[in-house]
Design a protein around this motif. Structure first.
Motif, mmCIF file in Angstrom:
data_model
loop_
_atom_site.group_PDB
_atom_site.id
_atom_site.type_symbol
_atom_site.label_atom_id
_atom_site.label_comp_id
_atom_site.label_asym_id
_atom_site.label_seq_id
_atom_site.Cartn_x
_atom_site.Cartn_y
_atom_site.Cartn_z
ATOM 1 N N GLU A 109 0.866 -1.245 -0.124
ATOM 2 C CA GLU A 109 -0.023 0.031 -0.021
ATOM 3 C C GLU A 109 0.937 1.397 -0.072
ATOM 4 N N LEU A 110 2.207 1.095 0.323
ATOM 5 C CA LEU A 110 3.068 2.247 -0.113
ATOM 6 C C LEU A 110 3.142 2.783 -1.499
ATOM 7 N N GLU A 111 2.797 1.771 -2.462
ATOM 8 C CA GLU A 111 2.792 2.121 -3.806
ATOM 9 C C GLU A 111 3.975 2.983 -4.137
ATOM 10 N N ILE A 112 5.071 2.306 -3.644
ATOM 11 C CA ILE A 112 6.231 3.022 -4.259
ATOM 12 C C ILE A 112 6.671 2.672 -5.529
ATOM 13 N N ASP A 113 6.725 3.323 -6.425
ATOM 14 C CA ASP A 113 7.095 3.062 -7.952
ATOM 15 C C ASP A 113 8.714 3.176 -8.013
ATOM 16 N N ASN A 114 9.324 1.933 -7.648
ATOM 17 C CA ASN A 114 10.811 1.914 -7.864
ATOM 18 C C ASN A 114 10.879 0.441 -8.069
ATOM 19 N N ILE A 115 11.902 0.052 -9.291
ATOM 20 C CA ILE A 115 12.259 -1.078 -9.614
ATOM 21 C C ILE A 115 12.643 -2.177 -8.387
ATOM 22 N N HIS A 116 13.851 -1.678 -7.638
ATOM 23 C CA HIS A 116 14.309 -2.441 -6.703
ATOM 24 C C HIS A 116 13.209 -2.742 -5.554
ATOM 25 N N PHE A 117 12.515 -1.753 -5.337
ATOM 26 C CA PHE A 117 11.482 -1.832 -4.122
ATOM 27 C C PHE A 117 10.227 -2.933 -4.653
#
Lengths: 439, 439
Positions: free
Chosen positions: A237-245
């Motif tokens: 739900e943090l919806e972090i748009d990062n490939i590593h994440f």
């Protein structure tokens, strides 16, 4: 006669045990070994001395300062300081003779010239497992490792422990998302949370230029506390748009599922976002293991996933995942905490005490016991019976068999249980069965 | 990426094994350990690094030239070159915490900077046992040692070997009777008989001033060949009036009798008057052990009785008797001679191969096998079936279990014996029983 007596002593920072403690130590070591073998890890044993250029190929850091140099002839040699560097060298050197995935265990002594302090050892056993892939290695391997940890510590007699897992890609992605560039530096500070507490972590992070606001975001992230399902939901739900994440989150989700398939009870593993593992060669899953009743002992088994085991020795790409148990330190701490005790450790099952002139029948009895795989000793010295019995007490042998005229005449023997004082009269076959069944 | 690849290699004179060889080596080591424990020897484990003043307290000789010095800080440290000196230090240091007779075994690595040559190792395992008395130690202990040697080599799978015994007091007395004063020098030459032959022994003895006539007497003495009874008669009939000779003869007579009582068959031990053991700390019984079918391998287990183990570290008088197996060298020689082979060594009983989408049931099968103590591995990587089967062949696993739709639906599995090619269809319980019974 020598001219001068040299005071018998060992170097500071080295552990040396009395036999009853050694029996206990060896039993622990054997249990770890058996557990590793059950999981199909194969044994290797590498030289304790290696070329310094091999051991220090990576260079830098604490390692070089702590290393023991070895001098003999012209070659620059040193004692190994862990079992990972020798593994990296071994796999690169024997690459064409090994089958991949290559699963190996290695239990052996390593050497570090650490500052002399209680509970720190300069010579200590490590018990490592690693799974090495050729080019790639399935993430499912990361889920099998906690199962090995679980079985090993269960076999060692523990129940209340937690394998904490996290993922370095997830942390890297989160820090990138926050705009933090000095990822490894931040990780090393976060990794100390357990030891120094959140306030000191804050001060150190602020010192290296992480702003107050970002610190609060880091804190809210790593300190999230919930069961595995709610942690995974929180992360999603943090919806972090990062490939590593996102890659890290996928991996964490996958292994959380498969760890259960591998039979690890929910109570014994937990996603913990504070777990960072300072070592900069980890690149994915990381593990630490804690005894919940003894948090002060710290992690008793740690490890993780890395991308490239042997990069200093070969161009082959060799990703892997592994863990290490620092057995010497673990043994010391368990003993100090009173969790284990060598008091009741025994290896010898029976002491055979000959009465005067009954040595030969005593030896014959010992032959029969030993032929049945029973560890026993004959008291061979000339001495009074009181001295012989005193010896039996001192070596804490569980059973004594006294051999004299009556015994030999009737071919019936008295087995004395030294703990209960109970005495029973038996044929030799009955004695063998009793001793085989004991413990 | 590292700037430069370091060629992965180990130091010359160090043994490193591939996993299947290591499995075989470890099995031999375990058999020795189990045999030692059956005879009630207790384990100890001492630091590999000791103070140089401890290791070199005796001083002189080859030892000092072969020692590996260790450098870190100011203390003069070295790597142990045998397990006897650490034992001497251990017993002196822990004297008041040990019970005597003290029986210990120690299996560990030792270091000697020997000239680099085939079959000689600079790091090698020794497997030692010793029995230490406080003040005195019964001669019967000397008769028990061959029983340990016998059992150990039987357990290792050997039958046709001979434990040769002699007595240093007997030799000393004989040389004194001949009027020879440089006893140790003569012994060291006689000790080489096996390697250099009688002609060279003659030359060397004449060189140090032993006359031709005396040499003939020595030759007739040491080369006497007969069974134990006739050797004892021969010695008695020499009627040599020398206290050392007579004491040695009495000891030899006693232990010859008791070795049989300890169950060693007559075929496996023999009085051999050529056995001298060059090491000058032996003072009574001496042992060497030979594989009769492979005389070139030389002695595979040697030792003897000594008067004063720890004279450099304490004023306590600590007589003892012990033996040592040089395991690394033994392993190398047995392998070279084709007596042992790692080809059929296996540790993993089964490889479980999941068909596509059948990973989870495969893991569940592995859990069941491992919970029953069976070593197994799951092929976890994404790969074609041919690659998976090829892996099974390469790791030489005895059984393969392929898990797919049919198997899961019917809860019945195919166990393939990889050596015979035989396939059987089984319930999981049947598979467990088959694998538990295998080998």
């Amino acid at each position: 006669m020598p001219e001068k007596i040299v005071n018998p002593s060992i170097l500071p920072g080295f552990m040396e045990l009395l036999p009853n403690e050694q029996i206990l130590f060896n039993k622990m070591l054997d249990k770890i070994k058996n557990s590793y073998e059950k999981y199909a890890f194969l044994p290797i044993d590498t030289p304790v001395i290696e070329k310094s250029e091999i051991l220090l190929a990576k260079g830098g850091g604490e390692t070089e300062k702590q290393i023991y140099k070895v001098v003999k002839g012209d070659t620059d040699m040193s004692l190994r300081f862990d079992l990972t560097v020798p593994l990296a060298r071994y796999v690169a050197m024997h690459f064409h003779e090994l089958s991949f995935p290559f699963r190996r265990y290695h239990i052996g002594k390593v050497y570090r010239g650490e500052k002399n302090q209680k509970g720190r050892f300069r010579e200590f056993y490590q018990a490592d497992i690693d799974i090495i892939g050729n080019g790639e290695l399935s993430i499912i391997n990361d889920a099998e490792i906690p199962s090995v940890i679980y079985t090993t510590f269960k076999d060692l007699g523990f129940d209340n422990f937690t394998i904490k897992i996290n993922n370095r890609k997830l942390l890297q992605g989160f820090f990138e998302y926050l705009g933090i560039n000095n990822f490894h530096e931040v990780l090393r500070i976060v990794d100390k949370l357990d030891k120094i507490g959140i306030d000191k972590v804050e001060r150190e992070l602020l010192d290296i230029g992480v702003g107050k606001e970002k610190f609060e975001q880091i804190k809210n992230f790593i300190m999230f506390d919930g069961n595995n399902a709610s942690t995974l939901t929180f992360l999603k739900e943090l919806e972090i748009d990062n490939i590593h994440f996102q890659t890290g989150l996928d991996e964490l989700k996958t292994i959380t599922h498969y760890i259960e398939v591998f039979g690890v009870p929910k109570d014994n593993f937990k996603i913990d976002l504070t777990i960072a593992r300072g070592l900069d060669y980890y690149t994915g899953t990381v593990y630490e293991t804690f005894l919940n009743d003894y948090p002060k002992i710290g992690s008793i088994c740690s490890g993780g996933r890395y991308d490239n085991l042997s990069e200093f020795y070969t161009n082959q790409k060799l990703p892997g995942v592994g863990i290490s148990i620092g057995l010497t330190r673990l043994f010391y701490q368990l003993k100090e905490a009173g969790i284990i005790s060598a008091d009741d450790e025994e290896l010898i099952k029976a002491l055979i005490i000959p009465m005067e002139n009954f040595l030969e029948p005593s030896i014959e009895i010992s032959n029969k016991l030993r032929n049945n795989g029973i560890s026993c000793q004959i008291y061979l010295e000339d001495a009074k019976m009181s001295k012989k019995l005193n010896y039996a007490n001192k070596i804490k042998v569980p059973f004594v068999i006294i051999i004299g005229e009556e015994e030999v005449k009737n071919d019936v023997y008295t087995l004395k249980n030294m703990k209960t004082g109970e005495q029973t009269t038996n044929s030799i076959e009955e004695i063998i069965n009793t001793l085989l069944a004991f413990k």
